[in-house]
Write a protein that holds these residues in place. Structure first.
Motif: not given
Length: 830
Positions: A17-40
């Motif tokens: 399985q692919l690892e879940e990546i937790v990001v701060t793309a919206r200035a708070r922690t959340e799963s990369l797959q939940d971000v409503p934007s294009t993020v690499t």
């Protein structure tokens, strides 16, 4: 049979399985797959497998993003979905390192140690991430100091006498304080050498940095993070050859004449300047960040950051092509000393040609000289940029585990930057030492200079709200208001004080100062009134204020537990600013009044605004073994800021201007597939169709492609990891492709090489062909040590890194790409 056939079509290994990546793309922690934007995003494991040490190590594996870095140390710019970063203007993305916004562009392209995660967001991000984030944001997280002693030492050895080193150690200083120290070093002779000086002075580089970090946690709810970094670098600069685009010059039929109309992709590079180019940079940075968990569940975050940088370079000039120093004894003697022993028939050396009168600036005798020649006829070019900035931000963020989530904050920034660009004579003696070049190069050698102090003060407030309309539907609203106050003041001495030069004579001997005849011209042409050839004793200060509200709205729908669909719209903003005073007057006199193929840019470049739409999806399929993401986007840009050189008898002028209207549209796809427990495949593709809709500076470029925007980018990486007992074998094969690219608004246009009525130039030969690069890493490691063999540009693809076009010159300046480099890396962890 059907079962077997189906198995071939689906990812097989259920446990891979692919690892879940937790990001701060919206200035708070959340799963990369939940971000409503294009993020690499790149995780800690990917960063280690890729061997990421500098920005270019991950940009090539980011679809829709390309990078140029060819003029001097740290002078890099990104194109993100066709949104350009203009040198000498504002960066087009927000750079966030450990939660702090860095505004100095030199902070991006440097060595990075202890990286834990990298996130590249595309599309306007100002509403959340701050100033000038019109194209996106790059967010980096590094490893915090630990309460256990740990560290690593890494060294590498590669071709071209290339050596790198890194050492870092972390541990407790008390029960509440932990620290980390690190140092890094890099040195290389570069890929190319100077055939005239017989030395590796074309793209050699050496840099080092030391950094310290302290984290103080007085309680479970309060933390202070302090960082201090010092770096110094010395490298070559201006690794360019001239590339001419004048078909009529081929008519002479003499050796070397074919080089005057040549596809840039067919150019054979010869570096033969008589001046050793040196670029020096020194940077010190300090920051402190506080995080306080509040009783009601929110978080108060405040930080302050300070940066002080000094960047200087001196290099061979361009004036030989215009005969600016043709009558000097130094130029005449250097030509006589060269011939016939050194006359390579290519740009970069001396090309013997007839000298008919319509060849502007032909040199003495029968020579037409390119820039950066082995003669003294080019003169020197010199630049200094000193910047000091301080910024502060405070932000209040609500708890994450509630239906309505919000944040609000305020930001302040002050920048003082001094920037000078000068042209000087080359007397034929040893070139000036750094000690002879003070903050302003007001020496007997100086013939022209622009030198100004730019002050910027920024105030901003921002906020966002996210609301869960249902369990599967989220609406987010964000906004930011920026107000930037800009001032510029001149540092060039007044002609009233006797600061004249006999070499740049804009007035033809007719200048007057306070009604009295003035012999010669001021060092800075901004003093001259070209209507009546009078000279002002001063250059007045100028000021301007720019402000903009930047809203953003996004809607996210969790269509299934594994698929998210989103849409967004946002406004991007980059403040305008001033050119060096005197730049506009120089261009007006030489290239407009006596040429006419270009309109002079005003002394002020305008603010850039954009309106960007995006619709996309994110999905995790087949038990999280396959991740597919995609998006389509459409952006309209008003007054896109664009950097360009103007070249003439005055030497080089660096300016920022505006492209009035631009449209960008395209799509992006990416995939990650855990093929087995040991094998992973990553793919990415982005196509951006950018068109110039209006360009007042050069009206004939309407309909051309947006510059510095590859037609498409593609990337692929195959990662293999195989545990064998306590060892792990690993290998990574990367491939990246950048499509055809124009680097200027002038493209397949036929334009007079003006400069007093020169011949027409056809710029259809200036497009850089697409190219693909392959990198390979193979090694073995344990938890304590690793040995890695690597090869960059494995198949030694020849490519052009950048073309800086100067249409009024009749061509441009071409920089070659990197060649193959093979080496070995050793790392020890403790």
């Amino acid at each position: 049979m059907a079962s077997s056939s189906g198995a071939l079509l689906l990812p097989a290994a259920a446990h891979a399985q692919l690892e879940e990546i937790v990001v701060t793309a919206r200035a708070r922690t959340e799963s990369l797959q939940d971000v409503p934007s294009t993020v690499t995003a790149f995780s800690t494991g990917q960063i280690e497998d890729m061997g990421i040490e500098r920005a270019e190590d991950f940009i090539s594996q980011t679809p829709g993003v390309s990078m140029v870095n060819s003029v001097e140390i740290g002078d890099s710019s990104l194109s993100i979905r066709g949104m350009n970063g203009a040198r000498d203007a504002e960066t087009n993305f927000a750079l966030i390192i450990d939660g702090i916004l860095h505004v100095n562009t030199y902070a991006f392209n440097r060595e990075y140690a202890d990286l834990e995660q990298i996130e590249i967001l595309k599309g306007p991000q100002g509403a959340l991430y701050g100033r000038s984030a019109a194209a996106g944001a790059v967010i980096m997280s590094t490893k915090r100091p630990s309460q256990e002693v740990e560290g690593k030492v890494r060294v590498s050895f590669a071709e071209d006498n290339t050596y790198t080193g890194l050492a870092t150690v972390s541990g407790p200083l008390s029960d509440t304080v932990a620290g980390r120290l690190q140092a890094d070093f890099r040195s290389s002779d570069g890929f190319y050498s100077n055939s005239f000086l017989n030395d590796d002075v074309v793209d050699a580089a050496e840099n080092y940095a030391v950094a310290g970090r302290l984290v103080f946690d007085p309680s479970d709810t309060l933390s202070f993070d302090t960082k201090l970094r010092y770096s110094k670098a010395e490298a070559s600069a201006i690794a360019f050859n001239a590339g001419f685009a004048i078909p009529s010059f081929q008519a002479f039929g003499t050796p070397g004449s074919e080089a005057f109309y040549q596809d840039v992709n067919d150019h054979d590079f010869v570096f033969a300047g008589n001046v050793e180019p040196i670029s020096e940079q020194e940077v010190i940075e300090f920051s402190i960040k506080m995080d306080k968990q509040l009783d009601w569940g929110g978080t108060l975050t405040a930080w302050g950051a300070y940066s002080d940088s000094e960047d200087t370079f001196i290099a061979d000039g361009t004036s030989g092509a215009f005969g600016f120093y043709a009558g000097t004894d130094s130029c005449i003697n250097s030509l006589a000393n060269l011939a016939p022993s050194y006359t390579p028939a290519v740009p970069g050396g001396v090309t013997p040609l007839p000298a008919p009168t319509f060849i502007f600036g032909s040199g003495p005798g029968e020579s037409v000289l390119p820039p950066y020649s082995p003669t003294t006829c080019d003169g020197y070019q010199w630049q200094e940029r000193i910047q000091e900035d301080f910024s502060f931000q405070v932000q209040l963020t609500s708890a994450e585990d509630q239906q309505l989530r919000w944040q609000a904050g305020a930001y302040y920034l002050n920048i003082e930057r001094r920037q000078a660009v000068a042209q000087a004579r080359d007397p034929g003696a040893e070139w000036p030492a750094r000690s002879q070049l003070p903050e302003a190069i007001f020496t007997p050698l100086t013939d022209a200079i622009v030198d100004d102090t730019f002050d910027t003060e920024v105030f901003a407030v921002f906020g966002s709200v996210s609301y869960d309309i249902t369990d599967r539907l989220e609406l987010s609203l964000a906004a930011r208001y920026d107000r930037e106050e800009r001032e510029v003041s001149n540092n060039v001495p007044s002609p009233a004080d006797g600061n004249l030069t006999s070499f740049i004579d804009f007035c033809g001997g007719n200048c007057t100062l306070n009604g009295e005849p003035l012999a010669g011209s001021p060092l800075n042409p901004g003093f001259v009134n070209f209507d009546d050839f009078t000279v002002s004793p001063t250059l007045p200060d100028r000021s301007e204020t720019f402000d903009q509200v930047q809203p953003k709205i996004s809607l996210r729908w969790d269509a299934t537990d594994a698929t998210t669909i989103y849409g967004s719209w946002g406004v991007g903003f980059k403040a305008g600013g001033f050119l060096n005073q005197g730049s506009t007057e120089t261009i007006q006199f030489y290239l407009v009044d006596n040429g006419g193929a270009v309109n002079a840019p005003p002394g002020l470049f305008r603010e850039e605004t954009s309106s960007a739409f995006e619709v996309g999806f994110r999905s995790d399929l087949f038990d999280n073994t396959l991740r597919l993401n995609g998006a389509v986007f459409y952006t309209e840009v008003d007054d896109m800021q664009f950097f360009e050189f103007f070249v003439g008898p005055f030497g080089l002028l660096r300016t920022a201007s505006n492209i009035d209207e631009v449209t960008l549209q395209g799509f992006e796809l990416s995939a990650a597939w855990a093929m087995t427990d040991n094998l992973r495949l990553d793919l990415g593709y982005s196509m951006v169709d950018g068109e110039i809709d209006e360009n007042a500076l050069r009206p004939y470029t309407k309909g051309n492609e947006v510059p510095n925007n590859p037609e498409f980018t593609a990337n692929a990486a195959l990662q293999y990891n195989q545990p064998i007992g306590e060892f792990e074998l690993f290998g990574r094969l990367e491939y990246s492709y950048q499509g055809d690219t124009y680097y200027h608004t002038v493209q397949d246009d036929i334009v007079p090489a003006t400069l007093f009525g020169g011949p027409p130039a056809n710029y259809d030969v200036t497009r850089v062909d697409g190219y693909g690069l392959t990198n390979l890493r193979l090694g073995v490691r344990t938890n304590q040590w690793s040995v890695t063999a690597f090869a960059s540009n494995l198949f030694e693809e020849e490519f052009i890194r950048e073309v800086i076009l100067a249409p009024e010159f009749g061509g441009g300046f071409i920089s070659p790409g990197t060649l193959r480099r093979v080496g070995v890396e050793l790392q020890y962890n403790f």
